[in-house]
Design an enzyme around this catalytic site. Structure first.
Site, short mmCIF file in Angstrom:
data_model
loop_
_atom_site.label_atom_id
_atom_site.label_comp_id
_atom_site.label_asym_id
_atom_site.label_seq_id
_atom_site.Cartn_x
_atom_site.Cartn_y
_atom_site.Cartn_z
N ILE A 1 4.72 0.36 -8.11
CA ILE A 1 3.38 -0.18 -8.26
C ILE A 1 3.06 -1.07 -7.07
O ILE A 1 3.86 -1.94 -6.70
CB ILE A 1 3.26 -1.01 -9.56
CG1 ILE A 1 3.68 -0.18 -10.76
CG2 ILE A 1 1.86 -1.54 -9.73
CD1 ILE A 1 4.01 -1.01 -11.98
N CYS A 2 1.90 -0.86 -6.50
CA CYS A 2 1.48 -1.69 -5.39
C CYS A 2 0.59 -2.82 -5.93
O CYS A 2 -0.61 -2.66 -6.07
CB CYS A 2 0.70 -0.84 -4.40
SG CYS A 2 0.19 -1.75 -2.95
N ALA A 3 1.21 -3.90 -6.32
CA ALA A 3 0.46 -5.01 -6.90
C ALA A 3 0.99 -6.30 -6.29
O ALA A 3 2.19 -6.55 -6.32
CB ALA A 3 0.62 -5.05 -8.41
N HIS B 1 -3.03 2.65 -7.29
CA HIS B 1 -1.98 1.71 -6.89
C HIS B 1 -0.63 2.04 -7.48
O HIS B 1 0.30 1.24 -7.40
CB HIS B 1 -2.35 0.28 -7.31
CG HIS B 1 -3.64 -0.17 -6.74
ND1 HIS B 1 -3.89 -0.18 -5.39
CD2 HIS B 1 -4.77 -0.62 -7.34
CE1 HIS B 1 -5.11 -0.62 -5.19
NE2 HIS B 1 -5.68 -0.88 -6.35
N SER C 1 0.16 -4.26 -0.62
CA SER C 1 0.41 -3.40 0.51
C SER C 1 -0.78 -2.51 0.83
O SER C 1 -0.92 -2.07 1.94
CB SER C 1 1.65 -2.56 0.29
OG SER C 1 1.41 -1.62 -0.72
#
Lengths: 346, 155
Positions: free
Chosen positions: B94-96, B87, A305
């Site tokens: 969690i931005c993964a 992140h 994102s």
């Protein structure tokens, strides 16, 4: 602007037509009610429910719930609405129905009889002392309403979904837009493609018996309770899977789980032949996470994102680098992890 | 017949128990096939030296077809916080991409642990994502729900 417009949604609570907020289930953008319906089927028009009391629509039809409750609301507030003997209908005031019209045109006064009959029903019976008396019942019904009429009175009828009134609502919409960007959502394989995949039934001498299914991580074997597991699908990239293991995956993403070979074109955050890294992003630590059109930027490992700057996204070759560390998982995995560090480091 | 997810998780659990976890990763709890907890520590020199994080996995019955819901455990009153990382949101989300669009059933719980461990290891500057406050304000309980939005719940 695409030619085909997404259908609007209809809110059964405040009767507005809007695009709902997905949080994540759809709620009305005006009154936050979750009683909303997508207006995609012309035959089943939810507005009709709101207009049931309109003689033009359904002569003699039942009054809408709203009308009844408005009648009750006013009856309670009005001093001359004390329970009166049956038959004296004229004492009941009638609600300001026109403000309820969701389409912005004045609604004609609904057929009064059913409402009054209903009110009478509420006032009359079930007879005390063994039932709920009319006023109590009214209070009960009104309590069900809660604060939902407030936005109606304040904002009036309109497509309120097209407007926001404060910073919080704007924030919410922006967040929603950014998170819902479907630009890089996987594309499932079509039934036709799936049907054409080569299938093989396991037999005693099959060379497949030496291999594993990468989805369930089990070795292919002939002895199995489940006959479905005897059927092996080999994808064009030569990776074999149990049919019951791979089919559900292909319905969510038309790619090989092992090597990401695409059976159907996938959103291209992965331009062919381009190495899997993000060096082009170094000057921009936080590219707009909502732009699916940036090709390789979103491809970055942690770019689901928001993509990171290259300085953060690249693993350093320290002794904490998983690729250089003894790792029980990697030992028996022929595959590298798609999208994992292994892609870049091996 | 056990569900596919239970079968696969049982196999992963057995492997963890017989072969152990990678260095710096430890299984804290796996009482069922719904929620597992791991501790994660970055070995060697890193910005997170000496910190031990708790990673929570939640599985639905479609695992491994659907990705696990993975986040750092946050218990403010017990002093358990998410690591500060560009992140990682302060609510632990969690931005993964491997937890979202890039998930593959070939990946496993241990593979995710290792990936997130190296995500921390490679961090150059401890900071929150720029949109942390806004995201945390409206974030759903389950990070899978809005962050990547794969299950199409609009229909």
């Amino acid at each position: 602007m695409s030619a085909r417009r997404e259908p609007l949604w209809f809110c059964h609570e405040c009767h507005s037509e809007m695009r709902p907020l997905m949080v994540p289930d759809p709620v009305c953008a005006s009154c936050r009610s979750s009683f909303v319906e997508k207006m995609e089927n012309a035959e089943d028009n939810p507005r009709d429910f709101a207009h049931d009391a309109d003689p033009d629509f359904s002569p003699g039809g039942a009054p809408s719930f709203d009308h009844i409750l408005y009648a009750l609301l006013n009856a309670r507030r009005s001093p001359n609405a004390r329970p009166s003997p049956p038959g004296t209908r004229s004492h009941l005031p009638f609600p300001p129905v026109p403000t309820l019209s969701p389409l912005g045109r004045p609604a004609s006064p609904p057929d009064a009889d059913p409402v009054l009959n209903f009110s009478e029903f509420l006032r009359r019976g079930p007879e005390p002392p063994d039932g709920i008396a009319g006023p109590l019942m009214m209070q009960y019904l009104l309590s069900l309403l809660g604060p939902r009429h407030e936005p109606l009175g304040r904002m009036g009828p309109a497509n309120m979904g097209d407007y926001v009134f404060n910073q919080e609502a704007l924030d919410r919409i922006i967040t929603q837009l950014m998170e819902n960007s479907s630009g890089n959502r996987p594309v499932p394989a079509t039934d036709e493609i799936v049907a054409k995949l080569p299938r093989e039934v396991l037999e005693d001498e099959s060379p497949l018996l030496q291999k594993d299914c990468a989805v369930c991580k089990e070795q292919f074997k002939v002895e199995t309770e489940d006959a479905d597991e005897l059927v092996v699908i080999t994808l064009p990239c030569h990776h074999p899977f149990h049919e019951p293991c791979i089919l559900p995956w292909l319905k969510s993403s038309g790619t090989c789980p092992v090597c990401r070979h695409a059976l159907v074109p996938q959103p291209s955050h992965h331009p062919p032949g381009q190495p899997d890294h993000e060096s082009g992003e170094s000057s921009n630590p936080h590219p707009n996470r909502a732009s699916p059109s940036r090709p390789s930027a979103l491809r970055s490992l942690f770019g689901g994102s928001h993509a990171s700057g290259s300085s953060e996204g690249r693993p350093s070759r320290s002794n904490s680098d998983p690729a250089s560390r003894s790792n029980p998982h990697r030992r028996n995995s022929r595959q590298n992890f798609p999208g994992g560090w292994g892609d870049e480091e091996d | 017949m056990a569900s596919i997810s239970a079968k696969r998780l049982a196999k992963e659990l057995k492997e963890i128990q017989t072969e152990g976890c990678p260095v710096g990763v430890n299984l804290l709890r796996a009482d069922d096939f719904q929620t597992w907890l791991f501790s994660i520590e970055v070995m060697g020199e890193s910005l997170y030296k000496g910190e031990v994080q708790t990673l929570q996995f939640r599985f639905d019955s479609n695992y491994p077809i659907s990705s696990p819901a993975v986040q750092f455990l946050v218990r403010e009153n017990e002093g358990i916080r998410a690591p500060i990382h560009p992140h990682v949101y302060s609510n632990g989300h969690i931005c993964a991409s491997i937890l979202g669009t890039e998930w593959s059933p070939v990946l496993s719980v241990v593979a995710v642990c290792v990936t997130l461990q190296s995500m921390l290891a490679s961090c150059k500057k401890k900071e929150r994502p720029v949109d942390n406050d806004r995201y945390v304000l409206h974030a759903p309980e389950n990070p899978k729900k809005t962050q990547f939005h794969y299950d199409d719940d609009t229909v």
